[in-house]
Scaffold this active site. Structure first.
Site, PDB file in Angstrom:
ATOM      1  CG  MET A  25     -57.235 -15.687 -39.158  1.00 16.43           C
ATOM      2  SD  MET A  25     -57.474 -14.785 -37.488  1.00 16.43           S
ATOM      3  CE  MET A  25     -59.171 -14.362 -37.457  1.00 16.43           C
ATOM      4  CB  CYS A  33     -50.266 -19.220 -46.161  1.00 11.67           C
ATOM      5  SG  CYS A  33     -50.072 -20.624 -44.911  1.00 11.67           S
ATOM      6  CE  LYS A  67     -54.073 -11.643 -45.055  1.00  8.02           C
ATOM      7  NZ  LYS A  67     -52.954 -12.068 -44.593  1.00  8.02           N
ATOM      8  CG  HIS A  97     -48.954 -10.163 -42.705  1.00 13.12           C
ATOM      9  ND1 HIS A  97     -49.311 -11.555 -42.020  1.00 13.12           N
ATOM     10  CD2 HIS A  97     -48.262  -9.709 -41.477  1.00 13.12           C
ATOM     11  CE1 HIS A  97     -49.021 -11.513 -40.875  1.00 13.12           C
ATOM     12  NE2 HIS A  97     -48.193 -10.322 -40.520  1.00 13.12           N
ATOM     13  N   GLY A 128     -50.527  -7.597 -36.696  1.00 12.66           N
ATOM     14  CA  GLY A 128     -50.147  -6.800 -35.485  1.00 12.66           C
ATOM     15  C   GLY A 128     -51.299  -5.775 -35.023  1.00 12.66           C
TER      16      GLY A 128
END
Length: 358
Positions: free
Chosen positions: A37, A119, A158, A190, A232
């Site tokens: 992050m 991202c 990712k 994700h 989530g």
């Protein structure tokens, strides 16, 4: 008697080629992890998280290949030995630069190189990396192969389940299939699309709907790959439910805002003893860390303290305790003095409650 013929490796559904299954282990190293992050998971944050869990895999903030080619390596790559296992997340798209950056990461001692293909920020898109790379799986595969050839540690990716309004499962299936053939064995997914236009990075974490079934389906279609679900996740109950479908779970914002959750993971998900430290002992350990950082690196305590503000999340007196640690007027004070004030503020509500009961 002849030995039985081994079963054939499973098919890669994106290409109809066979891939060798991963060796069986009690727990994959990616069983639980804290998401990379930006502006949050720096080396101070990761040191704090390691005090809470011995086994959880930790990730750096995204570091661009340009920053490593032209900037300070110490600034971007240094970390504490206590952080292991720790992965370096890279942002970039040029295969030769990715290979060079991956070699640097391995030389500095990281346990994994992770490529950011998730991202959605405009700044990242202008650099031609992040989520927009999902539209160029051949380029991602070329970059992954360059890194796999350059290092001996795992190279992982990712990514999202789609970009913009592309919600066809075939899109992410074909992306994973093509990139896996370049040598990537671990995909951290994700479970939202990334909208490249019209949403901020924050909105991209909340507005596109979560579609966990797409991630579950990737695991069914690619049983030889390690599939990690992200997005989530806020509770151990959710983690357990996802682990029944995929190999691992990556937790982001909840791990940062409610870090005490990590202290339950070693026992709940790794079959190890529970975290031996109380909240008070973790706070004291971070104060000692602040003192070492001030002595060794002239680092003030307050950029470190911001990461621990969720330590007493949901507890009586936590608000006043946070106010002490984030009070800019206390910046000139040594961390142990601030620690004493915060402890007094924390203990005051308990004393009031005891008095009320008597």
């Amino acid at each position: 008697m002849s030995e039985p013929t081994p079963a054939p490796a499973p098919l890669n559904p994106a290409s109809n080629t066979r891939t060798a299954p991963a060796p069986a282990t009690p727990h994959t190293p990616w069983r639980l992890s804290v998401a990379p992050m930006l502006d949050w998971t720096d080396r101070h944050c990761r040191y704090f998280h390691r005090l809470l869990s011995r086994h959880t895999r930790l990730y750096t903030e995204m570091v661009t290949t340009g920053a490593l080619m032209h900037g300070s390596l110490r600034r971007h790559l240094r970390f504490h030995a206590e952080e292991h296992p720790v992965a370096l997340q890279l942002g970039g798209s040029e295969p030769a630069e990715l290979a060079a950056a991956a070699r640097l990461g391995q030389d500095w001692g990281y346990d994994e190189i992770n490529l950011n293909c998730g991202c959605p920020s405009e700044r990242v898109q202008r650099g031609a990396f992040g989520a927009c790379l999902m539209a160029e799986p051949a380029l991602v595969a070329e970059g992954v192969k360059a890194m796999v050839d350059a290092v001996s540690i795992p190279v992982t990716v990712k990514h999202r389940i789609g970009i913009d309004r592309i919600e066809s499962y075939d899109f992410v299936r074909d992306f994973v299939g093509q990139v896996s053939e370049a040598g990537c064995r671990v995909f951290i997914v994700h479970a939202r699309n990334a909208w490249l236009q019209g949403l901020s990075p924050k909105e991209n974490r909340e507005v596109p709907p979560l579609r966990y079934e797409a991630v579950y389906r990737l695991k069914r279609d690619f049983p030889a790959l390690t599939i990690v679900l992200n997005g989530g996740v806020t509770s151990n109950e959710q983690i357990a439910a996802h682990l029944a479908q995929v190999d691992g779970v990556m937790v982001g914002r909840e791990a940062y805002h409610n870090p005490w959750l990590l202290s339950t993971w070693d026992e709940a998900f790794f079959g190890d003893a529970p975290s031996p430290r109380s909240r008070e002992e973790v706070e004291a350990a971070m104060v000692a860390y602040m003192e070492r950082e001030a002595q060794d690196d002239a680092c003030p305590w307050y950029p470190i303290a911001r990461h621990i503000l969720g330590l007493r999340h949901g507890l009586r007196g936590a608000r006043r305790w946070r106010q002490i640690w984030s009070d800019h007027r206390l910046k000139p004070e040594p961390p142990r003095a601030v620690f004493a004030l915060a402890r007094s503020a924390w203990e005051a509500p308990a004393a009031v409650q005891t008095a009320e009961l008597e």
